[in-house]
Scaffold this active site. Structure first.
Site, short mmCIF file in Angstrom:
data_model
loop_
_atom_site.label_atom_id
_atom_site.label_comp_id
_atom_site.label_asym_id
_atom_site.label_seq_id
_atom_site.Cartn_x
_atom_site.Cartn_y
_atom_site.Cartn_z
N MET A 123 12.52 6.47 4.96
CA MET A 123 12.38 5.88 3.62
C MET A 123 11.15 6.48 2.94
SD MET A 123 13.86 2.05 3.82
CE MET A 123 12.43 1.22 4.43
N GLY A 124 10.70 7.64 3.44
CA GLY A 124 9.57 8.31 2.81
C GLY A 124 8.23 7.71 3.20
N ASN A 125 7.19 8.03 2.40
CA ASN A 125 5.81 7.65 2.71
C ASN A 125 5.49 8.10 4.15
OD1 ASN A 125 3.61 5.03 3.30
ND2 ASN A 125 3.41 6.40 1.57
N LEU A 126 5.69 9.38 4.35
CA LEU A 126 5.68 9.93 5.71
C LEU A 126 4.29 9.92 6.33
CD1 LEU A 126 8.05 12.96 5.00
CD2 LEU A 126 8.65 10.67 5.79
N HIS A 184 6.53 9.70 11.59
CA HIS A 184 7.70 10.46 11.14
C HIS A 184 7.61 11.91 11.62
CE1 HIS A 184 7.44 7.32 7.86
NE2 HIS A 184 8.70 7.20 8.23
N LYS A 231 9.49 2.21 17.37
CA LYS A 231 8.77 1.04 16.83
C LYS A 231 9.79 0.01 16.35
CE LYS A 231 6.67 0.62 12.79
NZ LYS A 231 7.13 -0.67 12.25
N SER A 235 2.95 2.64 10.54
CA SER A 235 4.02 2.13 9.68
C SER A 235 3.59 2.33 8.23
CB SER A 235 4.21 0.63 9.93
OG SER A 235 4.93 0.05 8.88
O1 PAF Z 1 13.63 3.00 9.76
C1 PAF Z 1 13.80 3.32 8.57
O2 PAF Z 1 12.98 3.97 7.94
C2 PAF Z 1 15.06 2.86 7.86
O3 PAF Z 1 15.49 1.62 8.34
C3 PAF Z 1 16.20 3.88 7.92
C4 PAF Z 1 16.65 4.14 9.34
C5 PAF Z 1 15.75 5.20 7.28
C6 PAF Z 1 17.41 3.37 7.13
O4 PAF Z 1 17.10 3.13 5.80
#
Ligand code: PAF
Length: 293
Positions: free
Chosen positions: A30-33, A37, A151, A187
């Site tokens: 969902m970005g904001n890496l 990530h 996580k 997170s």
């Molecule tokens: O874990 C996440 O970032 C989200 O739940 C995912 C897997 C990208 C689905 O939107």
């Protein structure tokens, strides 16, 4: 790195790679890496010749009282980080692409059982939203591998079950939790914490580790869990749950179940101020069984 927003362009590129027998590993985000990530991307790079990352903040997995509107959206920064990480393609669809009829008018995926317990009790509809968007993304990307962070351990199990139940041709891989130096699990939501809250937040993982140690020393499970929850409350957390489960299906565990080599997980969710944090600790209980021949 290619940047694609249209599923047809994505499919064409992935088809070209598959034609050349190049495997594709996919990291949905969902970005904001952050470094968490990037560690999943590293696993993807080791697994396959090509790596696709998606960035999409999925409205279907947020309930109306959650942080969909304020969820950190940092696309320019994310693209720079992805470029540096050496991935092949980033997919950033919009909601008209993912839910052309609106997210609540769409066919959805419900993974029974696992979706309704623990996190699912506190966030009804959350796993339906996750499973639905992940299946859609799998259909668009058609990856050979997909990597999810541990996580969100329950989310990982929900996805694995969906893949098994629906015979999806993708291998799901879990990536270990990345932690800050003081133990706080990384997170995107950690950005919401004030300086003072951030300082106290590391006590979540420390308290869970101490619960694990009590369990390993043979303390009664109920008592050990109660002490853990009380400790968290004393530190200023509002606790949703702290629970000990088997890792296979998050089945309940009792004192009698604690036997040789059983792999367990402590799962927890607690609020620090307005920020809801989740964490988990996995461990194995060994040597409690006298069942020798
Ligand atoms: O874990 C996440 O970032 C989200 O739940 C995912 C897997 C990208 C689905 O939107």
């Amino acid at each position: 790195m290619k940047h694609v927003q249209i599923p047809e362009q994505l499919r064409a590129q992935v088809a070209e790679w598959h034609k050349k027998n190049e495997a594709v590993a996919f990291v949905p985000t969902m970005g904001n890496l952050h470094a968490g990530h990037l560690s999943l991307i590293e696993i993807a790079r080791q697994k396959a010749a090509r790596v696709v990352v998606s960035i999409y903040v999925n409205p279907l997995q947020f309930s109306p009282d959650e942080d969909f509107a304020s969820y950190p959206r940092t696309l320019d920064d994310d693209l720079k980080k992805l470029e540096m990480s050496g991935i092949d393609l980033v997919f950033t669809p919009d909601t008209a692409t993912i839910y052309p009829e609106g997210e609540h008018q769409s066919t959805f995926v419900e993974v029974p059982g696992l979706s309704q317990i623990i996190e699912g009790e506190f966030r009804p509809g959350f796993f339906r939203g996750v499973a639905t968007v992940v299946l859609k993304l799998f259909n668009m990307v058609q990856p050979d591998y997909a990597i999810f962070g541990e996580k969100d351990f329950q989310q990982l199990l929900v996805i694995r079950k969906m893949v098994k139940d629906l015979n999806l041709p993708v291998e799901i891989i879990g990536g270990a939790i990345k932690r800050e130096k003081d133990g706080l699990a990384m997170s995107s939501r950690n950005n919401y914490l004030s300086t003072q809250e951030r300082e106290k937040s590391c006590l979540l993982s420390a308290t869970l580790l101490s619960l694990r140690d009590h369990i390993l020393q043979g303390t009664d499970l109920h008592r050990a869990t109660q002490i853990c929850m009380q400790t968290l409350q004393n530190h200023g957390f509002v606790v949703d749950y702290v629970t000990l489960r088997g890792v296979a299906a998050l089945e309940n565990v009792t004192n009698d179940d604690i036997i040789n080599e059983k792999e367990l997980v402590i799962l927890a969710a607690a609020k620090m101020g307005k920020t809801r944090l989740i964490d988990n600790i996995r461990f194995v209980i060994a040597g409690q069984n006298d069942n020798k021949t």
